[in-house]
Design a protein around this motif. Sequence first.
Motif, short mmCIF file in Angstrom:
data_model
loop_
_atom_site.label_atom_id
_atom_site.label_comp_id
_atom_site.label_asym_id
_atom_site.label_seq_id
_atom_site.Cartn_x
_atom_site.Cartn_y
_atom_site.Cartn_z
N GLY A 1 -4.08 101.46 -20.11
CA GLY A 1 -4.55 99.96 -20.69
C GLY A 1 -3.63 98.90 -20.34
N HIS A 2 -3.83 98.01 -19.66
CA HIS A 2 -3.07 97.10 -19.44
C HIS A 2 -3.81 95.73 -19.35
CE1 HIS A 2 -4.87 98.44 -15.45
NE2 HIS A 2 -4.90 97.35 -15.15
N VAL A 3 -2.91 94.39 -19.27
CA VAL A 3 -3.56 93.26 -18.99
C VAL A 3 -4.11 92.93 -17.73
CG1 VAL A 3 -2.87 90.74 -19.02
CG2 VAL A 3 -1.67 92.43 -20.57
N PRO A 4 -5.34 92.34 -17.78
CA PRO A 4 -5.99 92.29 -16.43
C PRO A 4 -5.10 91.52 -15.50
CG PRO A 4 -7.55 91.91 -18.31
CD PRO A 4 -6.38 92.34 -18.86
N GLY A 5 -5.13 92.18 -14.10
CA GLY A 5 -4.50 91.45 -13.10
C GLY A 5 -2.97 91.69 -13.07
N ALA A 6 -2.53 92.36 -13.83
CA ALA A 6 -0.88 92.89 -14.07
C ALA A 6 -0.70 94.01 -12.79
CB ALA A 6 -0.59 93.65 -15.26
N VAL A 7 0.36 93.86 -12.44
CA VAL A 7 0.91 94.68 -11.17
C VAL A 7 1.98 95.60 -11.72
CG1 VAL A 7 2.19 94.46 -8.96
CG2 VAL A 7 0.55 92.86 -9.28
N ASN A 8 1.66 97.02 -11.55
CA ASN A 8 2.60 97.90 -12.01
C ASN A 8 3.76 98.23 -11.39
OD1 ASN A 8 2.53 101.45 -12.68
ND2 ASN A 8 3.50 99.81 -13.95
N VAL A 9 5.23 97.70 -11.88
CA VAL A 9 6.14 98.18 -10.95
C VAL A 9 7.06 98.76 -12.03
CG1 VAL A 9 8.26 97.27 -9.67
CG2 VAL A 9 6.02 95.97 -9.50
N PRO A 10 7.21 100.00 -12.03
CA PRO A 10 7.93 100.69 -13.22
C PRO A 10 9.43 99.96 -13.28
CG PRO A 10 6.60 102.45 -11.99
CD PRO A 10 6.72 100.91 -11.14
N LEU A 11 10.03 100.18 -14.70
CA LEU A 11 11.34 99.59 -14.84
C LEU A 11 12.33 100.23 -13.81
CD1 LEU A 11 13.19 98.02 -16.82
CD2 LEU A 11 13.23 99.95 -18.09
N GLU A 12 12.49 101.34 -13.64
CA GLU A 12 13.42 102.04 -12.59
C GLU A 12 13.50 101.26 -11.40
OE1 GLU A 12 14.98 103.25 -14.72
OE2 GLU A 12 13.75 104.10 -16.14
N GLU A 13 12.19 101.15 -10.92
CA GLU A 13 12.01 100.39 -9.39
C GLU A 13 12.67 98.88 -9.58
OE1 GLU A 13 8.37 100.62 -7.51
OE2 GLU A 13 7.91 102.54 -8.44
N VAL A 14 12.19 98.01 -10.64
CA VAL A 14 12.99 96.84 -10.85
C VAL A 14 14.43 96.91 -10.99
CG1 VAL A 14 13.04 94.80 -12.36
CG2 VAL A 14 10.86 95.86 -12.16
N LEU A 15 14.97 97.74 -11.71
CA LEU A 15 16.46 97.87 -11.71
C LEU A 15 17.16 98.45 -10.54
CD1 LEU A 15 16.89 99.57 -15.55
CD2 LEU A 15 16.86 96.92 -14.56
N ALA A 16 16.34 99.10 -9.63
CA ALA A 16 16.76 99.48 -8.31
C ALA A 16 16.85 98.48 -7.39
CB ALA A 16 16.26 100.78 -8.02
N SER A 17 15.92 97.30 -7.46
CA SER A 17 15.86 96.49 -6.69
C SER A 17 15.34 95.06 -7.03
CB SER A 17 15.10 96.75 -5.25
OG SER A 17 13.95 96.98 -5.56
#
Length: 107
Positions: A35-51
């Motif tokens: 379940g997520h907010v419509p239109g959200a893009v999923n980028v897991p935290l580990e990926e964000v922190l990596a780059s």
Amino acid sequence: MSEQTPEVGVEVFAGTWRRGTRLVDVREPEEFASGHVPGAVNVPLEEVLASPQRFAGQECYVICRSGGRSLKAAEAMNAAGGRAVSVAGGTSGWIEAGNEVERGAQQ
């Protein structure tokens, strides 16, 4: 709240979201699919922190389940030159407020 990283509550975000603001959901893919907010893009935290530099120069809101991971991600994005705002209360608060939810994996 971090001094450099802005945060908004679910109510404020809901008004902005209706205007088509970019939203990055930093939860794990299985959490996102549940379940997520419509239109959200999923980028897991580990990926964000990596780059985090991939968000340099971009404006976005960042959301997770309750606000902890999104704040951490937004701090990293902002440190790399982005303009990110964390959604305090997260997806849990969004759902509790009776807002629309999408289910399933990212397209």
